[in-house]
Design an enzyme around this catalytic site. Structure first.
Site, PDB file in Angstrom:
ATOM      1  N   PHE A   1       0.990  -1.215   0.031  1.00  0.00           N
ATOM      2  CA  PHE A   1      -0.036   0.024   0.020  1.00  0.00           C
ATOM      3  C   PHE A   1       0.843   1.228  -0.092  1.00  0.00           C
TER       4      PHE A   1
ATOM      5  N   THR B   1       2.484   7.057   1.800  1.00  0.00           N
ATOM      6  CA  THR B   1       3.571   7.890   2.467  1.00  0.00           C
ATOM      7  C   THR B   1       4.467   8.254   1.145  1.00  0.00           C
TER       8      THR B   1
ATOM      9  N   GLY C   1       4.320  12.467   4.973  1.00  0.00           N
ATOM     10  CA  GLY C   1       4.165  11.340   5.878  1.00  0.00           C
ATOM     11  C   GLY C   1       2.866  11.622   6.534  1.00  0.00           C
TER      12      GLY C   1
ATOM     13  N   TRP D   1       8.732   4.000   2.659  1.00  0.00           N
ATOM     14  CA  TRP D   1       8.518   3.375   4.193  1.00  0.00           C
ATOM     15  C   TRP D   1       7.330   2.233   3.816  1.00  0.00           C
TER      16      TRP D   1
ATOM     17  N   THR E   1       5.494  -1.287   3.561  1.00  0.00           N
ATOM     18  CA  THR E   1       5.643  -2.563   3.879  1.00  0.00           C
ATOM     19  C   THR E   1       5.380  -3.330   2.930  1.00  0.00           C
TER      20      THR E   1
ATOM     21  N   ARG F   1      13.690 -16.427  38.913  1.00  0.00           N
ATOM     22  CA  ARG F   1      14.932 -15.804  39.312  1.00  0.00           C
ATOM     23  C   ARG F   1      14.831 -15.446  40.711  1.00  0.00           C
TER      24      ARG F   1
ATOM     25  N   LEU G   1      13.692  -8.455  34.092  1.00  0.00           N
ATOM     26  CA  LEU G   1      14.707  -9.423  33.811  1.00  0.00           C
ATOM     27  C   LEU G   1      16.186  -9.046  33.881  1.00  0.00           C
TER      28      LEU G   1
ATOM     29  N   GLU H   1       0.838   4.275  10.469  1.00  0.00           N
ATOM     30  CA  GLU H   1      -0.719   4.217  10.555  1.00  0.00           C
ATOM     31  C   GLU H   1      -1.110   5.240  11.437  1.00  0.00           C
TER      32      GLU H   1
ATOM     33  N   HIS I   1       1.795   8.500  16.989  1.00  0.00           N
ATOM     34  CA  HIS I   1       0.994   8.920  18.407  1.00  0.00           C
ATOM     35  C   HIS I   1       0.589  10.332  18.408  1.00  0.00           C
TER      36      HIS I   1
HETATM   37  P1  TGC Z   1      -9.192  15.513   6.346  1.00  0.00           P
HETATM   38  O1  TGC Z   1      -9.751  16.828   5.546  1.00  0.00           O
HETATM   39  O2  TGC Z   1      -9.454  15.462   7.823  1.00  0.00           O
HETATM   40  O3  TGC Z   1      -9.768  14.238   5.648  1.00  0.00           O
HETATM   41  C1  TGC Z   1     -10.088  14.141   4.498  1.00  0.00           C
HETATM   42  C2  TGC Z   1     -11.228  13.262   4.259  1.00  0.00           C
HETATM   43  O4  TGC Z   1     -11.100  12.013   4.697  1.00  0.00           O
HETATM   44  C3  TGC Z   1     -12.048  11.656   5.849  1.00  0.00           C
HETATM   45  N1  TGC Z   1     -11.077  10.969   6.879  1.00  0.00           N
HETATM   46  C4  TGC Z   1     -11.333   9.650   6.897  1.00  0.00           C
HETATM   47  N2  TGC Z   1     -12.200   8.637   6.641  1.00  0.00           N
HETATM   48  C5  TGC Z   1     -12.123   7.734   7.203  1.00  0.00           C
HETATM   49  N3  TGC Z   1     -11.127   7.143   7.881  1.00  0.00           N
HETATM   50  C6  TGC Z   1     -10.206   8.151   8.655  1.00  0.00           C
HETATM   51  N4  TGC Z   1      -9.569   7.692   9.518  1.00  0.00           N
HETATM   52  C7  TGC Z   1     -10.486   9.552   8.161  1.00  0.00           C
HETATM   53  N5  TGC Z   1      -9.721  10.639   8.396  1.00  0.00           N
HETATM   54  C8  TGC Z   1     -10.342  11.464   7.535  1.00  0.00           C
HETATM   55  C9  TGC Z   1     -12.602  13.227   6.090  1.00  0.00           C
HETATM   56  O5  TGC Z   1     -13.739  13.134   6.735  1.00  0.00           O
HETATM   57  C10 TGC Z   1     -12.329  13.795   5.033  1.00  0.00           C
HETATM   58  O6  TGC Z   1     -13.503  13.383   4.165  1.00  0.00           O
HETATM   59  P2  TGC Z   1     -14.312  14.398   3.296  1.00  0.00           P
HETATM   60  O7  TGC Z   1     -15.494  13.530   2.758  1.00  0.00           O
HETATM   61  O8  TGC Z   1     -14.866  15.477   3.629  1.00  0.00           O
HETATM   62  O9  TGC Z   1     -13.409  14.471   1.761  1.00  0.00           O
HETATM   63  O10 TGC Z   1      -7.605  15.469   6.070  1.00  0.00           O
HETATM   64  P3  TGC Z   1      -6.197  16.161   6.420  1.00  0.00           P
HETATM   65  O11 TGC Z   1      -5.603  16.405   5.306  1.00  0.00           O
HETATM   66  O12 TGC Z   1      -6.492  17.365   7.299  1.00  0.00           O
HETATM   67  O13 TGC Z   1      -5.539  15.193   7.150  1.00  0.00           O
HETATM   68  C11 TGC Z   1      -5.837  14.431   8.413  1.00  0.00           C
HETATM   69  C12 TGC Z   1      -4.955  13.707   9.238  1.00  0.00           C
HETATM   70  C13 TGC Z   1      -3.753  14.203   9.579  1.00  0.00           C
HETATM   71  C14 TGC Z   1      -5.707  13.106  10.364  1.00  0.00           C
HETATM   72  C15 TGC Z   1      -4.771  12.303   8.334  1.00  0.00           C
HETATM   73  O14 TGC Z   1      -3.975  12.739   6.920  1.00  0.00           O
HETATM   74  C16 TGC Z   1      -3.972  11.653   8.890  1.00  0.00           C
HETATM   75  O15 TGC Z   1      -4.406  10.360   9.455  1.00  0.00           O
HETATM   76  N6  TGC Z   1      -2.340  11.332   8.830  1.00  0.00           N
HETATM   77  C17 TGC Z   1      -1.666  10.199   9.107  1.00  0.00           C
HETATM   78  C18 TGC Z   1      -1.045   9.625   8.010  1.00  0.00           C
HETATM   79  C19 TGC Z   1      -1.092   8.164   8.111  1.00  0.00           C
HETATM   80  O16 TGC Z   1      -1.624   7.519   9.005  1.00  0.00           O
HETATM   81  N7  TGC Z   1      -0.327   7.491   7.352  1.00  0.00           N
HETATM   82  C20 TGC Z   1      -0.240   5.920   7.185  1.00  0.00           C
HETATM   83  C21 TGC Z   1       0.467   5.618   5.930  1.00  0.00           C
HETATM   84  S1  TGC Z   1       0.038   3.619   5.892  1.00  0.00           S
HETATM   85  C22 TGC Z   1       0.784   2.911   6.897  1.00  0.00           C
HETATM   86  O17 TGC Z   1       1.652   3.688   7.739  1.00  0.00           O
HETATM   87  C23 TGC Z   1       0.987   1.489   6.737  1.00  0.00           C
HETATM   88  S2  TGC Z   1       1.805   0.706   8.099  1.00  0.00           S
HETATM   89  C24 TGC Z   1       1.405  -0.900   7.548  1.00  0.00           C
HETATM   90  C25 TGC Z   1       1.896  -1.883   8.448  1.00  0.00           C
HETATM   91  O18 TGC Z   1       3.122  -2.177   8.281  1.00  0.00           O
HETATM   92  O19 TGC Z   1       1.015  -2.460   9.351  1.00  0.00           O
HETATM   93  P1  FAD Z   2       6.528  13.038   9.825  1.00  0.00           P
HETATM   94  O1  FAD Z   2       5.132  13.236   9.154  1.00  0.00           O
HETATM   95  O2  FAD Z   2       7.725  13.794   9.117  1.00  0.00           O
HETATM   96  O3  FAD Z   2       6.638  13.365  11.241  1.00  0.00           O
HETATM   97  C1  FAD Z   2       7.822  13.442  12.062  1.00  0.00           C
HETATM   98  C2  FAD Z   2       7.205  14.170  13.474  1.00  0.00           C
HETATM   99  O4  FAD Z   2       6.642  15.303  13.466  1.00  0.00           O
HETATM  100  C3  FAD Z   2       6.454  13.023  14.300  1.00  0.00           C
HETATM  101  O5  FAD Z   2       7.083  12.811  15.483  1.00  0.00           O
HETATM  102  C4  FAD Z   2       5.172  13.526  14.032  1.00  0.00           C
HETATM  103  O6  FAD Z   2       4.330  12.965  15.174  1.00  0.00           O
HETATM  104  C5  FAD Z   2       5.352  14.720  14.267  1.00  0.00           C
HETATM  105  N1  FAD Z   2       4.157  15.718  13.543  1.00  0.00           N
HETATM  106  C6  FAD Z   2       3.946  15.821  12.112  1.00  0.00           C
HETATM  107  N2  FAD Z   2       2.795  16.675  11.957  1.00  0.00           N
HETATM  108  C7  FAD Z   2       2.484  17.198  13.188  1.00  0.00           C
HETATM  109  C8  FAD Z   2       1.487  17.915  13.632  1.00  0.00           C
HETATM  110  N3  FAD Z   2       0.613  18.627  12.721  1.00  0.00           N
HETATM  111  N4  FAD Z   2       1.544  18.230  14.980  1.00  0.00           N
HETATM  112  C9  FAD Z   2       2.278  17.739  15.557  1.00  0.00           C
HETATM  113  N5  FAD Z   2       3.383  16.883  15.361  1.00  0.00           N
HETATM  114  C10 FAD Z   2       3.361  16.809  14.218  1.00  0.00           C
HETATM  115  N6  FAD Z   2       3.321   4.152   5.037  1.00  0.00           N
HETATM  116  C11 FAD Z   2       2.573   3.672   3.825  1.00  0.00           C
HETATM  117  O7  FAD Z   2       2.205   4.396   3.028  1.00  0.00           O
HETATM  118  N7  FAD Z   2       2.520   2.274   3.759  1.00  0.00           N
HETATM  119  C12 FAD Z   2       3.071   1.384   4.429  1.00  0.00           C
HETATM  120  O8  FAD Z   2       3.135   0.403   4.078  1.00  0.00           O
HETATM  121  C13 FAD Z   2       3.945   1.904   5.257  1.00  0.00           C
HETATM  122  N8  FAD Z   2       4.756   0.995   6.152  1.00  0.00           N
HETATM  123  C14 FAD Z   2       5.482   1.456   7.316  1.00  0.00           C
HETATM  124  C15 FAD Z   2       6.246   0.693   7.764  1.00  0.00           C
HETATM  125  C16 FAD Z   2       7.271   0.992   8.499  1.00  0.00           C
HETATM  126  C17 FAD Z   2       8.370  -0.019   9.448  1.00  0.00           C
HETATM  127  C18 FAD Z   2       7.569   2.358   8.932  1.00  0.00           C
HETATM  128  C19 FAD Z   2       8.310   3.083  10.047  1.00  0.00           C
HETATM  129  C20 FAD Z   2       6.347   3.464   8.336  1.00  0.00           C
HETATM  130  C21 FAD Z   2       5.606   2.945   7.386  1.00  0.00           C
HETATM  131  N9  FAD Z   2       4.897   3.694   6.612  1.00  0.00           N
HETATM  132  C22 FAD Z   2       4.052   3.198   5.670  1.00  0.00           C
HETATM  133  C23 FAD Z   2       4.965   5.137   6.833  1.00  0.00           C
HETATM  134  C24 FAD Z   2       4.319   5.746   7.907  1.00  0.00           C
HETATM  135  O9  FAD Z   2       2.770   5.815   7.857  1.00  0.00           O
HETATM  136  C25 FAD Z   2       4.819   7.316   8.215  1.00  0.00           C
HETATM  137  O10 FAD Z   2       6.263   6.847   8.813  1.00  0.00           O
HETATM  138  C26 FAD Z   2       4.116   7.976   9.183  1.00  0.00           C
HETATM  139  O11 FAD Z   2       2.771   8.258   8.712  1.00  0.00           O
HETATM  140  C27 FAD Z   2       4.759   9.153   9.827  1.00  0.00           C
HETATM  141  O12 FAD Z   2       5.432   9.914   8.697  1.00  0.00           O
HETATM  142  P2  FAD Z   2       6.593  10.527   8.797  1.00  0.00           P
HETATM  143  O13 FAD Z   2       7.603   9.309   9.075  1.00  0.00           O
HETATM  144  O14 FAD Z   2       6.925  11.170   7.306  1.00  0.00           O
HETATM  145  O15 FAD Z   2       6.804  11.447   9.993  1.00  0.00           O
END
Ligand code: TGC
Ligand code: FAD
Length: 392
Positions: free
Chosen positions: A136, A139, A144, A169, A171, A276, A346, A371, A374
Site C-alpha cells: 500500500f 507515504t 508522511g 516506507w 511494508t 529468578r 529481567l 498508521e 502517536h
Molecule cells: P481531512 O480533511 O481530515 O480528511 C480528508 C477526508 O477523509 C475523511 N477522513 C477519514 N475517513 C475515514 N477514516 C479516517 N480515518 C479518516 N480521516 C479523515 C474526512 O472526513 C475527509 O472526508 P471528506 O468527505 O470531507 O473529503 O484530511 P487532512 O489532510 O486534514 O488530514 C488529516 C489527518 C492528519 C488526520 C490524516 O491525514 C492522517 O491520518 N494522517 C496520518 C497519515 C497516516 O496515518 N499514514 C499512514 C500510511 S500507511 C501505513 O503507515 C501503513 S503501516 C502498515 C503496517 O506495516 O502495518
Molecule cells: P513526519 O510526518 O515527518 O513526522 C515527524 C514528527 O513530526 C512525528 O513525531 C510527528 O508526530 C510530528 N508531526 C507531524 N505533523 C505534526 C503536527 N501537525 N503536529 C504535531 N506534530 C506533528 N506508509 C505507507 O504508505 N505504507 C506502508 O506500508 C507503510 N509502512 C511503514 C512501515 C514502517 C516500518 C514505518 C516506520 C513506516 C511505514 N509507513 C508506511 C509510513 C508511516 O505511515 C509514516 O512514517 C508515518 O505516517 C509518519 O510519517 P513520517 O515518518 O514522514 O513522519
C-alpha cells in the site's frame, strides 16, 4: 496466569464474551503462532529477513482478509475475529502482523470496497490464499503525516494513465506482486490504482538498516512513466478519504495486535520473576517488581476491554475514525511501556534474544509511528473533542 500454553492472559475473562467461532479462531491462530512463528522469529529478526514461507501457511489458515466475503475467497468473518487474528499474530511478532495487516486492510479492503467486480474476482481470491502479496503506497519522502500533500501524479493519455512519483516506507514493497497506489490526477483528486509488479518503469528497492520490524520488508515504490491501464483504477472512490478509510481498518487491527505484543512480554516477565532469585527470594516477591507486573496486567485488561467494545461498534456499523484512533493510540503506547518495564524485570537477561521484550520494544517503535503517529492520533482525538482541527 494459566498453565495451559494455549490460554493466555485474560484477567477479566474477556474471552467468555467471544462466540464459539471466535474462541476457535484464537486457539487455532495461537497454536500456529506458537508452532510456526515463535521458534524462528528471533533468528529472522537477527538476520533482518521476513520469513516468507509463512505467507502460504497463513493464507491456508484464513489469516488474510477474514472480513472479505466468501465469494471473493475471504472467510466472511466479523471484525472481532479479525482483531483476534491480529492479536495472536503480534504475540508472535509485529512484523508478521504488519504483513497480514497490509494484505487484509490496505490491499484487500480497498479492492473489495472500491474496486470493480473484475478487479475483485481477479485479485481477492489470490490475495486470500497468499498466492500473491500486496502493498500500500501512501507515504512519500516529503509527505508522511500529511498525505494530502502527495506529489505522485497520474496523467491521462487517452489509452492509459502515466504514473510518476515515489512512495517511501512501504511494508511488503519488494515482495509484493501488486501495489495499491494513491496519486493525484489532473484535477488534484486523489485516486487509487492497482500497479502490477513488472510494469515498465516501476521498481521497489528495499530499505535496509532498520533496528525495528527487522522481520518485515520495508522499502520504496518508484514510478517513472509507468503505464497504468484504465481498468486498474479503483472506480468507486475519489479523494483522500479513500486511503484514510483503509487506514481506519488497519488501525483497528493494530489496536488489537499491540495487545498481543504486550501479553507476550508480560507472560515472559511473570515466569521469570517467579524463577529468578536474588537476596534469597524470587524477584517476583519484591514489591517494586510486583508493581510493574500489576501495572502491566491492568493496562492489558483495559486495552482488551477497549478493543472488544470497538469491535462490537465495527460489527454494528457504528464505529467512528476517532474511536479507532483512540484505541490505536492507547494500546500501542501501553504495549511499548509494558515492553520497556517488563524488560527491566529481567535485568541483563532482558536485553538478549532469549526473551522477546527487546524485539517487541524495537518493533513497537515502528507501530507507534506508522498508521498515524502517536501525536497525530492525539490531534485526531483533540479534533473530535473540540471540533477544531489543529493539524496545520
Ligand atoms: P481531512 O480533511 O481530515 O480528511 C480528508 C477526508 O477523509 C475523511 N477522513 C477519514 N475517513 C475515514 N477514516 C479516517 N480515518 C479518516 N480521516 C479523515 C474526512 O472526513 C475527509 O472526508 P471528506 O468527505 O470531507 O473529503 O484530511 P487532512 O489532510 O486534514 O488530514 C488529516 C489527518 C492528519 C488526520 C490524516 O491525514 C492522517 O491520518 N494522517 C496520518 C497519515 C497516516 O496515518 N499514514 C499512514 C500510511 S500507511 C501505513 O503507515 C501503513 S503501516 C502498515 C503496517 O506495516 O502495518
Ligand atoms: P513526519 O510526518 O515527518 O513526522 C515527524 C514528527 O513530526 C512525528 O513525531 C510527528 O508526530 C510530528 N508531526 C507531524 N505533523 C505534526 C503536527 N501537525 N503536529 C504535531 N506534530 C506533528 N506508509 C505507507 O504508505 N505504507 C506502508 O506500508 C507503510 N509502512 C511503514 C512501515 C514502517 C516500518 C514505518 C516506520 C513506516 C511505514 N509507513 C508506511 C509510513 C508511516 O505511515 C509514516 O512514517 C508515518 O505516517 C509518519 O510519517 P513520517 O515518518 O514522514 O513522519
Amino acid at each position: 496466569m494459566s498453565t495451559n500454553q494455549l490460554k493466555h492472559t485474560d484477567h477479566y475473562l474477556v474471552e467468555d464474551l467471544f462466540t464459539a467461532e471466535q474462541k476457535m479462531i484464537r486457539e487455532t491462530m495461537g497454536e500456529w503462532v506458537n508452532k510456526s512463528v515463535k521458534p524462528i522469529i528471533e533468528d529472522y529478526c537477527e538476520k533482518s529477513e521476513f520469513p516468507i514461507h509463512l505467507v502460504k501457511e497463513l493464507g491456508e489458515l484464513g489469516g488474510f482478509g477474514p472480513f472479505i466475503p466468501e465469494k471473493y475467497g475471504g472467510a466472511g468473518l466479523d471484525y472481532i475475529s479479525y482483531g483476534i487474528i491480529m492479536q495472536e499474530l503480534e504475540r508472535g511478532d509485529s512484523g508478521i502482523r504488519s504483513m497480514a495487516s497490509v494484505q487484509s486492510s490496505l490491499v484487500m479492503y480497498p479492492i473489495n470496497s472500491f474496486g470493480s467486480e473484475v478487479q475483485k474476482m481477479k485479485y481477492l481470491p489470490k490475495l486470500a490464499t497468499g498466492e500473491i502479496i500486496g502493498c500500500f503506497g501512501l507515504t512519500e519522502p516529503d509527505y508522511g503525516s500529511d498525505p494530502g500533500g502527495m506529489i505522485t501524479r497520474i496523467k491521462d493519455t487517452g489509452d492509459y494513465y502515466l504514473l510518476n512519483g515515489a512512495k517511501m516506507w512501504i511494508t511488503n514493497s519488494s515482495i509484493a506482486d501488486i501495489a495499491i497506489v494513491w496519486a493525484k490526477d489532473a484535477n488534484d483528486e486523489v485516486k487509487g490504482m492497482i500497479v502490477e509488479k513488472g510494469s515498465e518503469g516501476f521498481s521497489a528497492p528495499e530499505t535496509h538498516g532498520k533496528w525495528s520490524l527487522r522481520a518485515s520488508v520495508t522499502g520504496e515504490l518508484v514510478f517513472d512513466n509507468v503505464k497504468v491501464p484504465k481498468e486498474n483504477i479503483l472506480p468507486n472512490i475519489s479523494g483522500l478519504k479513500g486511503p484514510l478509510k483503509c487506514l481506519s481498518s488497519a488501525r483497528y487491527g493494530i489496536a488489537w495486535g499491540a495487545i498481543g505484543a504486550a501479553i507476550d512480554c508480560y507472560e515472559a516477565a511473570v515466569k521469570y520473576s517467579l524463577e529468578r532469585k536474588q537476596f534469597g527470594k524470587p524477584i517476583g516477591a519484591f514489591q517494586l517488581q510486583q508493581k510493574k507486573l500489576a501495572d502491566a496486567l491492568t493496562e492489558i485488561t483495559k486495552a482488551q476491554l477497549l478493543v472488544l467494545r470497538l469491535g462490537q461498534l465495527c460489527d454494528e456499523g457504528k464505529v467512528t475514525a476517532a474511536q479507532i484512533s483512540m484505541a490505536k493510540r492507547n494500546n500501542v503506547e501501553i504495549a511499548l511501556t509494558i515492553a520497556r518495564e517488563t524488560r527491566q524485570i529481567l535485568g541483563a537477561m532482558g536485553i538478549t534474544n532469549d526473551y522477546p521484550m527487546m524485539r517487541h520494544m524495537m518493533n513497537l517503535e515502528s507501530v507507534i509511528t506508522y498508521e498515524g503517529t502517536h501525536d497525530i492520533h492525539t490531534l485526531i482525538t483533540g479534533h473530535e473533542i473540540t471540533g477544531i482541527p489543529s493539524f496545520r
